[in-house]
Design a protein around this motif. Structure first.
Motif, mmCIF file in Angstrom:
data_model
loop_
_atom_site.group_PDB
_atom_site.id
_atom_site.type_symbol
_atom_site.label_atom_id
_atom_site.label_comp_id
_atom_site.label_asym_id
_atom_site.label_seq_id
_atom_site.Cartn_x
_atom_site.Cartn_y
_atom_site.Cartn_z
ATOM 1 N N UNK A 83 -30.846 14.492 -75.491
ATOM 2 C CA UNK A 83 -30.606 14.609 -74.051
ATOM 3 C C UNK A 83 -30.969 16.013 -73.547
ATOM 4 N N UNK A 84 -30.572 17.014 -74.286
ATOM 5 C CA UNK A 84 -30.827 18.394 -73.884
ATOM 6 C C UNK A 84 -32.320 18.669 -73.795
ATOM 7 N N UNK A 85 -33.059 18.252 -74.807
ATOM 8 C CA UNK A 85 -34.505 18.490 -74.818
ATOM 9 C C UNK A 85 -35.210 17.741 -73.703
ATOM 10 N N UNK A 86 -34.753 16.529 -73.393
ATOM 11 C CA UNK A 86 -35.340 15.782 -72.271
ATOM 12 C C UNK A 86 -35.113 16.530 -70.958
ATOM 13 N N UNK A 87 -33.899 16.994 -70.737
ATOM 14 C CA UNK A 87 -33.586 17.696 -69.492
ATOM 15 C C UNK A 87 -34.359 19.007 -69.395
ATOM 16 N N UNK A 88 -34.460 19.712 -70.491
ATOM 17 C CA UNK A 88 -35.151 21.000 -70.473
ATOM 18 C C UNK A 88 -36.651 20.906 -70.426
ATOM 19 N N UNK A 89 -37.192 19.695 -70.574
ATOM 20 C CA UNK A 89 -38.647 19.541 -70.578
ATOM 21 C C UNK A 89 -39.248 19.579 -69.182
ATOM 22 N N UNK A 90 -38.423 19.514 -68.149
ATOM 23 C CA UNK A 90 -38.906 19.491 -66.762
ATOM 24 C C UNK A 90 -38.264 20.659 -66.014
ATOM 25 N N UNK A 91 -39.100 21.602 -65.574
ATOM 26 C CA UNK A 91 -38.575 22.807 -64.928
ATOM 27 C C UNK A 91 -37.961 22.519 -63.557
ATOM 28 N N UNK A 92 -38.124 21.302 -63.038
ATOM 29 C CA UNK A 92 -37.427 20.935 -61.806
ATOM 30 C C UNK A 92 -35.942 20.704 -62.062
ATOM 31 N N UNK A 93 -35.602 20.476 -63.331
ATOM 32 C CA UNK A 93 -34.210 20.233 -63.696
ATOM 33 C C UNK A 93 -33.511 21.547 -64.026
ATOM 34 N N UNK A 94 -34.148 22.330 -64.842
ATOM 35 C CA UNK A 94 -33.613 23.669 -65.146
ATOM 36 C C UNK A 94 -34.724 24.495 -65.748
#
Length: 700
Positions: free
Chosen positions: A31-42
């Motif tokens: 989950x963490x890697x998926x979220x961090x893969x898009x700079x629009x998320x973080x």
């Protein structure tokens, strides 16, 4: 419209087939890697994720609840399992009994190591209570531009309710820590149907009972913000519209190439800086706009932004409608000094009795109207990430100001985070910089054996390296290999024919734009030829002189020009040859050109001393391994000169040396490192032979 970069909506990337076979910690990592893969998320290093997992206690064998949470300093996009801190939830709950109130909340960080599960060495971050006390198994804390734009709006609470209803709550700004963790717990208890909360000026918290549910909630809530901004703004220009022209790309880059070394020289007195240039659409829209100066002065809102960018940028006095770069350069010293004084005043105005000493007062972000944004930091990765974070800040300012009024973080609050004792402690724990950290090197012949070995040696000790070579294919291969071994931030390549004035000027301009300037030149480009003098044609003679003499002059001249603009000195190393000191049979053109290199280096040492530019020479001999020179006719020609087969040549050279040892590219690279490091700070105009001993080439 709010900049969303890379598409209108976030995609749901969760693959249940992949996740089903994972353990709970592995699903947290997924989950963490998926979220961090898009700079629009973080952005890089921003945000936190956690999961509360049932584990077997290694001492009692009892089932216990353990908080897995991103450790201090980690990045959710690249984190591995060992990047998570693990803590006993029972002990974290017990900390509430020790809490003495908000005035003492910083002391609670010292208790976190006592809650460690299974002797995990990963340090827990200040955000740990924010995850521990949310009464859900899975928690995401992200910094999406679209949501921070809501959080940084003047009527943030009202906008949150309008967009999300009761599904997402709102809390006012509060510095991360124990108290905010208790606030979040209270909110969740009082709002059991809420799926998350917007933190004023900060970001987004979402939660769920499963990893997938938490992830999908995070994506859905961010997408709703993106959709709302699109509907509200309807494609209207941001920041009050354009009031300045944007220069064409070639002109933008030319301005950056001239500005960056000068700024770098001004701000590198205590610590050498590396630069990054960004002229992305979001940046260009901002620096062309009516509201740019006013919004920049308000400062950034999210702590993750200003910890990397400082609260305010320096707006460079440049008019793209009437470009006068000389005037801009003349005004830079006063502008930089004014910024420093402003930071000192801010420090004195806001400091607390226990505040750490004032840090570097120079700006991190430099906005150039019509041109783009320049950032400087202690290394390239930090400079690039700082730029990315200020782009996030731009996106937040665009969104908030398009639907409301943008509100930067209160000055005292910003100071209290920037000069937080806990933040200072984290900075003090950072490893000591490597010897060449913050330095930029350009290596000609960088794709060959000696050039590539030298690049690797300098990269090993922290330098940024520009590989320059005429062989495009070998150059690309060398960059790919070194970037994979070290970092893509640290390596660049540029095609360079050292006999071309235009190529030489372009290569150094490229180094200035990519890294902000230059500290080290390793002049290593070479060819070789062998023939009796009566059989040496003029073309061969001229080719040796063009590459080994004129080529070295052209790149050294560009290095001098760039280093003198920086006013921070520099190191130049010529890779000459034993043949420049000791004559060899049937190689008059090569030996003469190499001798010219050595004498040119002496002349440059005389001229450079006044400016702190040191010039030294390394003389290798018979470096066959990995050499492009020795892979061609030169090997056959030298073997013929000594009446032997080419396969016997390396052994011949080894036996010929006084030490009876072969010389390798890495040996030459060590000599180069000596000359560009502080070990030789008082050496210029010198020669080091790396030839395993050759009496003919003794310098005295």
């Amino acid at each position: 419209m709010l900049e969303t970069r890379g598409g209108t909506r976030l995609a749901d990337l969760w693959d249940e087939a992949k996740a089903a076979s994972m353990s709970e910690p592995e699903r947290l990592l997924y989950r963490s890697n998926l979220l961090g893969s898009d700079k629009r998320i973080t952005n890089y290093g921003g945000g936190n994720t956690s999961a509360k997992v049932t584990e077997k206690d290694p001492l009692t064998a009892d089932e216990v609840e353990v908080l897995w949470v991103k450790g201090s300093g980690g990045d959710v996009g690249t984190i591995k399992l060992d990047g998570f801190a693990t803590l006993y939830m029972e002990k974290l709950e017990g900390l509430k009994k020790l809490y003495r109130g908000v005035e003492y909340e910083d002391e609670m960080v010292g208790y976190l190591p006592h809650c460690t599960f299974n002797l995990n060495p990963r340090a827990a971050s200040i955000d740990t209570p924010l995850h521990a006390y949310v009464p859900y198994r899975h928690v995401d804390h992200m910094h999406p531009d679209a949501v921070i734009a809501i959080a940084a709006a003047k009527n943030s609470k009202e906008l949150t309710a309008r967009i999300y209803g009761e599904e997402i709550g709102w809390l006012p700004w509060k510095r991360p820590g124990f108290e905010l963790g208790l606030w979040l717990e209270k909110f969740c208890r009082e709002n059991p149907d809420a799926k998350g909360v917007v933190l004023g000026g900060h970001g987004l918290f979402t939660w769920g009972d499963t990893a997938r549910d938490c992830y999908e909630t995070t994506i859905r809530i961010i997408n709703r913000a993106i959709e709302w901004f699109e509907a509200e703004t309807g494609g209207k220009p941001g920041f009050g519209g354009e009031v300045r022209p944007t220069l064409p790309e070639a002109e933008r880059r030319e301005v950056a190439e001239r500005l960056m070394p000068v700024i770098r020289g001004m701000i590198s007195a205590s610590e050498r800086k590396v630069g990054h240039f960004d002229d992305s659409p979001a940046v260009l829209e901002f620096v062309a706009s009516r509201d740019m100066e006013g919004l920049a002065e308000l400062g950034t809102s999210c702590p993750d932004h200003f910890l990397r960018t400082k609260r305010n940028p320096l707006v460079v006095d440049f008019d793209p409608a009437k470009p006068d770069l000389d005037k801009t350069l003349e005004g830079l010293p006063a502008a930089v000094e004014e910024y420093r004084k402003g930071h000192a005043v801010y420090y004195e105005r806001c400091k607390r009795p226990d505040s750490p000493p004032m840090r570097d007062p120079n700006a991190v972000v430099y906005l150039v109207p019509g041109v783009g944004m320049i950032t400087f930091a202690k290394d390239k990765a930090t400079a690039r990430v700082s730029a990315e974070f200020y782009v996030n800040a731009i996106n937040v300012m665009r969104g908030a100001s398009s639907v409301s009024s943008y509100v930067g973080l209160d000055e005292q609050e910003a100071f209290d985070i920037e000069y937080w004792v806990l933040e200072e402690a984290k900075l003090q724990r950072l490893p000591k910089p490597r010897p060449l950290a913050g330095k930029v090197a350009l290596i000609t012949g960088g794709a060959g054996g000696i050039g590539k070995a030298t690049a690797e040696r300098l990269l090993k000790d922290g330098a940024c390296v520009v590989l320059a070579d005429i062989d495009s294919e070998a150059l690309e291969e060398a960059e790919r290999g070194l970037a994979g071994q070290y970092s893509a931030d640290l390596v660049r390549r540029v095609k360079l024919d050292v006999t071309s004035e235009a190529d030489a000027a372009n290569a150094f301009a490229f180094a200035a734009r990519e890294y902000g300037g230059l500290d080290i030149l390793v002049s290593n480009a070479g060819i070789s030829s062998a023939a009796p003098v009566d059989e040496t044609d003029l073309a061969t003679w001229n080719r040796n002189m063009e590459i080994l003499s004129t080529g070295y002059f052209l790149v050294a001249r560009e290095a001098f020009r760039l280093m003198k603009r920086q006013e921070t000195g520099g190191e130049i190393v010529f890779i000459a040859s034993k043949n420049g000191l000791a004559a060899s049979p049937n190689a008059a053109a090569y030996c003469t050109a190499k001798a010219a290199e050595i004498h040119l280096a002496r002349c440059l040492a005389l001229e450079g001393a006044e400016f702190g530019i040191r010039v030294n020479t390394v003389n290798p001999d018979a470096v066959l391994r990995g050499s492009k020179i020795w892979s061609g006719e030169w090997r056959e020609q030298r073997a013929a000169a000594y009446n032997m087969s080419p396969d016997e040549l390396e052994e011949h050279y080894r036996k010929r040396s006084l030490l009876k040892r072969s010389v390798y590219p890495e040996d030459v690279a060590e000599a180069v490192f000596f000359f560009v490091s502080e070990m030789s700070a008082k050496s210029t105009g010198n020669i080091v032979n790396v030839d395993a001993g050759n009496a003919q080439s003794f310098t005295r």
